[in-house]
Design a protein around this motif. Structure first.
Motif, PDB file in Angstrom:
ATOM      1  N   UNK A 143     -18.174  -6.599   3.115  1.00 16.90           N
ATOM      2  CA  UNK A 143     -18.804  -7.238   1.953  1.00 16.90           C
ATOM      3  C   UNK A 143     -19.351  -8.612   2.341  1.00 16.90           C
ATOM      4  N   UNK A 185      -7.610  -1.887   6.704  1.00 19.64           N
ATOM      5  CA  UNK A 185      -8.689  -1.276   5.936  1.00 19.64           C
ATOM      6  C   UNK A 185      -9.152  -2.210   4.813  1.00 19.64           C
ATOM      7  N   UNK A 223      -9.273  -9.128  -9.967  1.00 21.48           N
ATOM      8  CA  UNK A 223     -10.147 -10.002  -9.169  1.00 21.48           C
ATOM      9  C   UNK A 223     -11.549  -9.415  -9.060  1.00 21.48           C
ATOM     10  N   UNK A 274      -4.802   0.495  -0.013  1.00 24.74           N
ATOM     11  CA  UNK A 274      -5.489   0.284   1.268  1.00 24.74           C
ATOM     12  C   UNK A 274      -4.574  -0.448   2.242  1.00 24.74           C
ATOM     13  N   UNK A 275      -4.346   0.116   3.438  1.00 34.75           N
ATOM     14  CA  UNK A 275      -3.588  -0.620   4.452  1.00 34.75           C
ATOM     15  C   UNK A 275      -4.309  -1.927   4.807  1.00 34.75           C
ATOM     16  N   UNK A 276      -3.532  -2.884   5.319  1.00 26.43           N
ATOM     17  CA  UNK A 276      -4.049  -4.230   5.618  1.00 26.43           C
ATOM     18  C   UNK A 276      -5.403  -4.201   6.347  1.00 26.43           C
ATOM     19  N   UNK A 307     -12.932  -3.788   4.514  1.00 26.45           N
ATOM     20  CA  UNK A 307     -13.781  -3.697   3.322  1.00 26.45           C
ATOM     21  C   UNK A 307     -14.309  -5.088   2.932  1.00 26.45           C
ATOM     22  N   UNK A 308     -13.426  -6.079   3.014  1.00 27.93           N
ATOM     23  CA  UNK A 308     -13.841  -7.440   2.638  1.00 27.93           C
ATOM     24  C   UNK A 308     -14.794  -8.038   3.674  1.00 27.93           C
ATOM     25  N   UNK A 325     -19.844  -7.536  -3.283  1.00 27.73           N
ATOM     26  CA  UNK A 325     -20.254  -6.827  -2.066  1.00 27.73           C
ATOM     27  C   UNK A 325     -19.516  -5.528  -1.828  1.00 27.73           C
ATOM     28  N   UNK A 370      -5.799 -13.128  -2.556  1.00 23.85           N
ATOM     29  CA  UNK A 370      -5.692 -12.414  -3.832  1.00 23.85           C
ATOM     30  C   UNK A 370      -6.540 -11.136  -3.805  1.00 23.85           C
ATOM     31  N   UNK A 371      -7.672 -11.186  -3.079  1.00 23.68           N
ATOM     32  CA  UNK A 371      -8.487  -9.974  -2.947  1.00 23.68           C
ATOM     33  C   UNK A 371      -7.773  -8.954  -2.059  1.00 23.68           C
ATOM     34  N   UNK A 401       0.816  -1.214   0.000  1.00 22.65           N
ATOM     35  CA  UNK A 401       0.000   0.000   0.000  1.00 22.65           C
ATOM     36  C   UNK A 401       0.851   1.266   0.000  1.00 22.65           C
ATOM     37  N   UNK A 430      -3.584  -5.320 -13.270  1.00 22.11           N
ATOM     38  CA  UNK A 430      -3.511  -6.775 -13.154  1.00 22.11           C
ATOM     39  C   UNK A 430      -3.858  -7.479 -14.463  1.00 22.11           C
ATOM     40  N   UNK A 435      -7.244   6.673   0.702  1.00 31.15           N
ATOM     41  CA  UNK A 435      -6.169   6.012   1.469  1.00 31.15           C
ATOM     42  C   UNK A 435      -4.812   6.467   0.931  1.00 31.15           C
ATOM     43  N   UNK A 436      -4.685   6.533  -0.384  1.00 36.88           N
ATOM     44  CA  UNK A 436      -3.411   6.975  -0.970  1.00 36.88           C
ATOM     45  C   UNK A 436      -3.135   8.438  -0.618  1.00 36.88           C
ATOM     46  N   UNK A 458      -4.581  -8.622  -1.625  1.00 38.53           N
ATOM     47  CA  UNK A 458      -3.445  -8.012  -2.335  1.00 38.53           C
ATOM     48  C   UNK A 458      -3.934  -6.966  -3.337  1.00 38.53           C
ATOM     49  N   UNK A 459      -5.022  -7.272  -3.998  1.00 35.62           N
ATOM     50  CA  UNK A 459      -5.564  -6.302  -4.965  1.00 35.62           C
ATOM     51  C   UNK A 459      -5.865  -4.966  -4.268  1.00 35.62           C
ATOM     52  N   UNK A 460      -6.488  -5.050  -3.103  1.00 28.31           N
ATOM     53  CA  UNK A 460      -6.849  -3.823  -2.377  1.00 28.31           C
ATOM     54  C   UNK A 460      -5.608  -3.097  -1.864  1.00 28.31           C
ATOM     55  N   UNK A 461      -4.619  -3.879  -1.404  1.00 25.88           N
ATOM     56  CA  UNK A 461      -3.398  -3.244  -0.896  1.00 25.88           C
ATOM     57  C   UNK A 461      -2.618  -2.595  -2.041  1.00 25.88           C
ATOM     58  N   UNK A 462      -2.621  -3.258  -3.179  1.00 25.89           N
ATOM     59  CA  UNK A 462      -1.934  -2.692  -4.341  1.00 25.89           C
ATOM     60  C   UNK A 462      -2.612  -1.409  -4.804  1.00 25.89           C
ATOM     61  N   UNK A 463      -3.843  -1.178  -4.314  1.00 21.71           N
ATOM     62  CA  UNK A 463      -4.531   0.075  -4.649  1.00 21.71           C
ATOM     63  C   UNK A 463      -4.414   1.081  -3.512  1.00 21.71           C
TER      64      UNK A 463
END
Lengths: 250, 434
Positions: free
Chosen positions: B404, B396, A90, B392-394, B400-401, A94, B382-383, A75, A86, A107-108, B385-390
């Motif tokens: 959901x 957070x 993915x 979001x800290x762990x 979010x997940x 929800x 994998x979800x 992050x 990607x 967040x960024x 990592x996708x969020x962190x790569x965008x």
């Protein structure tokens, strides 16, 4: 000025070395293409730059704007301006796309010590960008990538790229699973983001994508190393002669 | 102070739990006998333990050990805390009925505003004439104990055809530490009526207390009822609640329970579909952390043909917490064309988290469609990592997940305002995760 410097990078996955001393320098504003056969380590390189867990770096370093990227969590890298588009985005049921985009963007910004976007400003920005990418508003209300076609998923990646305004975009096999029309829309979106302040690393099997996103530099990867670099004509050469010559060379 | 000890398996001395409280319990002299009988049942059975099948995952003898003495009447300071808690937890526009340590606090309640729409009495008033409310078809030790000790509660009747203009929110507030509160309420919904009942359980400065609640609901033909229970008791509290619901014909009954508090909790719902053509939607979310133990047990009894029941249950379990879901669907011999489905999913956030899931289908009719499914797993890497790569800290990304994940159950709440209220409680739970 060098934006990204990968120096003698060695990476293992579960005891198997995938990258054996890879070196690559991407300057500000440049577009680099990385081509190579399956298993040459292209996707591993993109994952290691983005900070995906499961890869062990056993040697070398990655500098981003002169800072040690490998010391940063995924992050943090995103907040510093690294963006991985990607190969297979993915699906997150929800989590509404709009909510995801706002949460990620803020967040960024928070990590960079910037003000969070107000809701109207954010909505205006998303509307602008999604219109240019031909992304309908109702798609943004659905769960992230849920029920999206291959082309829609890739457009959603480009949408994020446009919103987050990263300084380094890594496009991992952006052409996989796309027909020509979908590819053109996605590539147009990427081209609109070209800027002297933004660099891109385009990872692909095929020369086809490079007709749409024209690179400054082409690298050929084989067996975990860059084995040849050249101008955009190198891609055409590869298309004609294949990767076999480089596999022998490596 | 009397130290009240429930009878244990080891045959310790019988407690003075009841005798010390008896003088303060409401009811005519005739009712005292009913209470005494109920207490004897409780004493005979003792606190439920693992060798009783229905309680095998929630061994109250091991988890709770003893029943604490009845809470004393709240003092002025406690009532002030309760008033603040009401402000913090009230739903906008709802008619509030506030029970402080299980006794109705009229000053904090909207009794007058409610009077134009629904009949209201306290349990205390009702028991002066009638002991019926202390009797239920299903009795176990905790239900018997509730009948013996019930101090107060709300008795609501919504007349035929009445459409409530606002939800009725019953707010249970604990102000007394290291004490027990026993409440018992009744909600009778008339034919063709429409009602939303919300129950909220919170603490106002109290810790290590115990709640034993019982709610008896009857729903007339063609009525439409939403019943939401939000249990957010103090992290070291105990909450054991029993629901008895009888549903008439062509009814829509939408039940939702969320557990975000208490060290040990159990909601046991006994829901009988007694009229044809009704649709039951019974859903729940357990959000558990630390060493919390949360049990949701639902017994859905299809007593007549042509009813539909749907159960969606989600558990999010962190640290060393333990979530239990027991779902029994009974289809009586006459209940042909029953359509019953139950789906439960558990999300384990730690290696030491535990989820137990016990579905039981007891089908005595031959033309029915019944099914259940259950899954348990961790967050998808994998979800994440996708969020962190965008960016979001762990925590957070996890939040979010998790939102959901529970969203699928929360979405069953039709009212936007109530759904947002519930999402807000879930968000506060996520913020409490260290």
């Amino acid at each position: 000025m060098a934006l990204l410097e990968v120096k003698d990078l060695q990476v293992r996955v579960e005891e198997r070395e995938i990258l054996h001393g890879l070196t690559l320098t991407v300057n500000e504003g440049e577009i680099h293409a990385i081509m190579g056969p399956n298993g040459s380590g292209k996707s591993t390189l993109s994952h290691v730059i983005a900070g995906k867990p499961g890869y062990e770096v056993t040697g070398g370093q990655i500098l981003f704007k002169g800072e040690d990227l490998l010391e940063m969590a995924a992050e943090e890298r995103a907040a510093k301006g690294v963006f991985l588009a990607f190969q297979y985005p993915v699906e997150i049921p929800g989590v509404a796309t709009m909510n995801f985009l706002r949460t990620a963007l803020n967040a960024q910004r928070k990590a960079r010590g910037e003000e969070e976007f107000s809701t109207p400003d954010f909505l205006r920005k998303v509307r602008e960008v999604s219109k240019s990418l031909n992304i309908p508003q109702d798609m943004l209300k659905r769960g992230v990538n849920v029920g999206f076609s291959g082309g829609e998923k890739k457009r959603n990646e480009v949408l994020q790229m446009a919103l987050f305004e990263p300084s380094l975009c890594i496009l991992d096999e952006m052409d996989s699973g796309l027909d020509i029309d979908a590819l053109r829309i996605a590539a147009d979106g990427v081209n609109a983001l070209r800027s002297p302040k933004r660099s891109m690393v385009v990872i692909t099997h095929y020369q086809r994508l490079l007709n749409y996103i024209v690179p400054d530099v082409v690298h050929v990867m084989s067996k975990g190393r860059v084995v040849k670099s050249g101008g955009k004509e190198l891609a055409l050469e590869l298309e004609a002669s294949g990767y076999a010559q480089f596999e022998d060379a490596a | 102070m009397n130290v009240a000890v429930a009878k244990t398996g080891k045959g310790r001395a019988v407690s003075d739990l009841f005798t010390s409280a008896e003088g303060r319990l409401p009811g005519s002299p005739g009712i005292t006998a009913v209470r005494r009988e109920a207490f004897e049942t409780y004493e005979r059975l003792g606190l439920p333990h693992r060798r009783i099948e229905e309680w095998k995952y929630t061994d109250l003898r091991a988890l709770v050990g003893e029943v604490l003495p009845l809470a004393a009447a709240p003092d002025a300071a406690a009532l002030k805390r309760a008033a603040d808690a009401v402000k913090a937890h009230a739903i906008d526009g709802a008619h509030k009925l506030v029970l402080v340590d299980s006794v109705l606090a009229a000053d904090l309640s909207d009794v007058k505003a409610l009077a134009s729409e629904a009949g209201f009495k306290t349990l205390r008033e009702t028991l002066e004439k009638d002991a019926d409310l202390l009797k239920t078809a299903t009795v176990d030790a905790v239900i018997a104990l509730n009948a013996a000790m019930a101090t107060d509660g709300v008795v609501l009747s919504i007349a035929d055809g009445v459409q409530l203009s606002a939800p009725i929110q019953i707010i249970h507030i604990a102000t007394a530490a290291s004490a027990s509160a026993f409440s018992r309420s009744q909600v009778a919904v008339g034919k063709g009526a429409r009602a939303t009942i919300v129950e909220t359980f919170v603490a106002a400065g109290a810790s290590a207390y115990q709640v034993n609640d019982a709610v008896i609901v009857s729903v007339g033909d063609n009525a439409d009822v939403a019943h939401i229970r939000l249990m957010d008791d103090a992290p070291d509290a105990v909450n054991v609640t029993s629901h008895f619901v009888t549903i008439g014909a062509n009814v829509k009954y939408n039940f939702f329970n969320m557990t975000t508090g208490a060290a040990v909790s159990r909601l046991q719902g006994f829901i009988t579909l007694a009229g044809e053509g009704s649709e039951l939607s019974a859903n729940g979310v357990n959000l558990l952390q630390k060493t919390e133990h949360g049990d949701t047990t639902l017994v859905v009894d299809h007593a007549v043909p042509n009813c539909v029941s749907r159960e969606v249950f989600r558990a999010v379990i962190d640290d060393r917490a333990h979530s239990v879901f027991q779902g029994r669907i009974i289809v009586r011999p006459d209940a042909q064309k029953t359509d019953g489905k139950m789906m439960t999913r558990a999300l384990l956030l730690s290696d030491e988290a535990e989820a137990d899931n016990k579905p039981e289908l007891e089908i005595f009719a031959d033309d029915v469609s019944c099914g259940h499914g259950a899954t348990a797993g961790a967050l998808d890497d994998s979800l994440l990592f996708y969020l962190k790569a965008r960016g979001l800290p762990e925590k957070q990304a996890q939040a979010l997940l998790i939102q959901a994940f529970v969203g699928e159950a929360i979405e069953q709440i039709a009212d936007d305002n109530l759904r947002e209220h519930v999402i807000g409680i879930a968000e506060r739970w996520l913020e409490r995760r260290s």
